[in-house]
Design a protein around this motif. Structure first.
Motif, PDB file in Angstrom:
ATOM      1  N   LEU A  96    -103.904  17.455  -4.754  1.00 38.08           N
ATOM      2  CA  LEU A  96    -103.251  18.321  -4.225  1.00 38.08           C
ATOM      3  C   LEU A  96    -101.020  17.397  -3.025  1.00 38.08           C
ATOM      4  O   LEU A  96    -100.895  18.279  -2.954  1.00 38.08           O
ATOM      5  CB  LEU A  96    -103.741  18.651  -2.853  1.00 38.08           C
ATOM      6  CG  LEU A  96    -105.391  19.334  -3.649  1.00 38.08           C
ATOM      7  CD1 LEU A  96    -106.061  19.863  -3.139  1.00 38.08           C
ATOM      8  CD2 LEU A  96    -103.975  20.058  -4.331  1.00 38.08           C
ATOM      9  N   VAL A 132     -99.071  17.748  -5.995  1.00 34.77           N
ATOM     10  CA  VAL A 132     -98.629  19.014  -5.925  1.00 34.77           C
ATOM     11  C   VAL A 132     -97.936  19.784  -4.932  1.00 34.77           C
ATOM     12  O   VAL A 132     -96.396  20.799  -5.351  1.00 34.77           O
ATOM     13  CB  VAL A 132     -99.722  19.812  -6.647  1.00 34.77           C
ATOM     14  CG1 VAL A 132     -99.385  21.623  -6.260  1.00 34.77           C
ATOM     15  CG2 VAL A 132    -100.850  19.679  -7.943  1.00 34.77           C
ATOM     16  N   LEU A 181    -102.642  19.802 -10.842  1.00 36.03           N
ATOM     17  CA  LEU A 181    -103.447  21.145 -10.601  1.00 36.03           C
ATOM     18  C   LEU A 181    -104.505  21.379 -11.241  1.00 36.03           C
ATOM     19  O   LEU A 181    -106.267  21.848 -10.704  1.00 36.03           O
ATOM     20  CB  LEU A 181    -102.964  22.186 -10.770  1.00 36.03           C
ATOM     21  CG  LEU A 181    -103.332  23.288 -10.113  1.00 36.03           C
ATOM     22  CD1 LEU A 181    -104.043  23.966  -8.735  1.00 36.03           C
ATOM     23  CD2 LEU A 181    -102.464  24.872 -10.196  1.00 36.03           C
TER      24      LEU A 181
END
Length: 313
Positions: free
Chosen positions: A43, A46, A68
């Motif tokens: 995460l 991302v 993801l």
């Protein structure tokens, strides 16, 4: 006439990785930190890519999708596995079992297709550098990711629809830590020849297509790099695909090591080992591979940390 014990089970029992309480406690405390690091690490990648304009390129767009998918992929099996290890309750509802099987067989092949797309991206960047930005336009990148999602989704829908029509015998014990396709077929009382034929067909297409694309792309990349006269130019070209090549080698090397090398392990043990590697271990390692070997990613992560720190002060 159908056998009397043929029925529609309401739940299955996941036998998991071990039936010994001491082992289960140890496994819980091994996999819980790994899962949390997988979530946080992927995460963060991302978030860094989305918030840093310098990373709004095809290579990082594909990496963002891969990270993801790794979050979703590990979340398909690990939370249920951790809950079973912690509570010693190994039951999973029939509908939940089908949902887990569908998601696993969507996201697993999706990983391989995204790795193939990333190989194509590196091929275009190294072999056609002057035309790269034109060829790998946002529209083309979106189409490549869309196809990567669509093909595995078709496979998962077909497998799940066929599985939902089967009946099951009295035994509901699955010798795995999640609802995988083949262990479920072995429990069925129905005729599974169609299911097995579909499994074989999709295995050929889904297994070899991404691998062939990836291998062919890297053959072309190596040929192009070896034609570069300077050692510095060769190193710069190789450095742009080093992280991706590491992940590809780890992913396919694991599969070949588990299934092709002669061992005394049973088929069920091999399936568990392979699933742990590409469903748990590799998503855990990917953030380290892509961040520690990439200066742009490390800079973006530092910039993200600098944005978060003042907001918490």
């Amino acid at each position: 006439m159908e056998p009397a014990n043929r029925t529609r089970l309401s739940e299955f029992i996941l036998l998991g990785l071990s039936d010994k309480p001491a082992h289960q406690t140890l496994l819980f405390w091994i996999f819980l930190p790994m899962y949390l690091v997988t979530l946080v690490g992927n995460l963060l990648i991302v978030s860094a890519i989305l918030t840093d304009a310098h990373l709004h390129t095809p290579m990082y767009f594909f990496l963002c999708n891969l990270s993801l998918v790794d979050v979703l992929f590990s979340s398909t099996t690990v939370p249920k596995m951790l809950a079973n290890l912690h509570t010693r309750s190994r039951a999973i509802p029939f509908a939940g079992c089908l949902a887990q099987m569908y998601t696993f067989h969507l996201l697993g092949p999706l990983d391989t297709f995204l790795l193939a797309v990333m190989a194509i991206d590196r091929f275009m960047a190294i072999v056609y550098p002057l035309r790269y930005s034109t060829i790998m336009s946002p529209r083309v990148c979106g189409m490549l990711v869309g196809v990567s999602w669509m093909i595995p989704n078709i496979q998962s829908i077909v497998h799940t629809a066929l599985m939902a029509q089967l009946s099951f015998c009295a035994s509901a014990e699955i010798p795995h830590f999640f609802c995988d396709l083949m262990p479920l077929l072995k429990l069925s009382c129905s005729d599974t020849h169609l299911n097995e034929l579909v499994v074989f067909g999709f295995s050929i297409v889904m297994g070899f297509s991404p691998l062939i694309i990836t291998v062919f792309s890297y053959i072309c990349i190596f040929r192009a790099v070896f034609k570069i006269p300077s050692a510095q130019g060769k190193w710069k070209a190789f450095s742009t695909c080093g992280s991706h090549l590491t992940v590809v080698s780890l992913f396919y090397g694991t599969i070949f090591a588990v299934y092709l090398l002669p061992t005394s392990a049973t088929s069920a043990q091999k399936d568990k080992g392979a699933a742990l590697m590409y469903g748990v271990i590799i998503p855990f390692l990917n953030p380290f591979i892509y961040s520690l070997r990439n200066r742009d990613m490390k800079a973006a992560l530092r910039k993200l940390a600098g944005k978060v720190a003042p907001s918490q002060a």
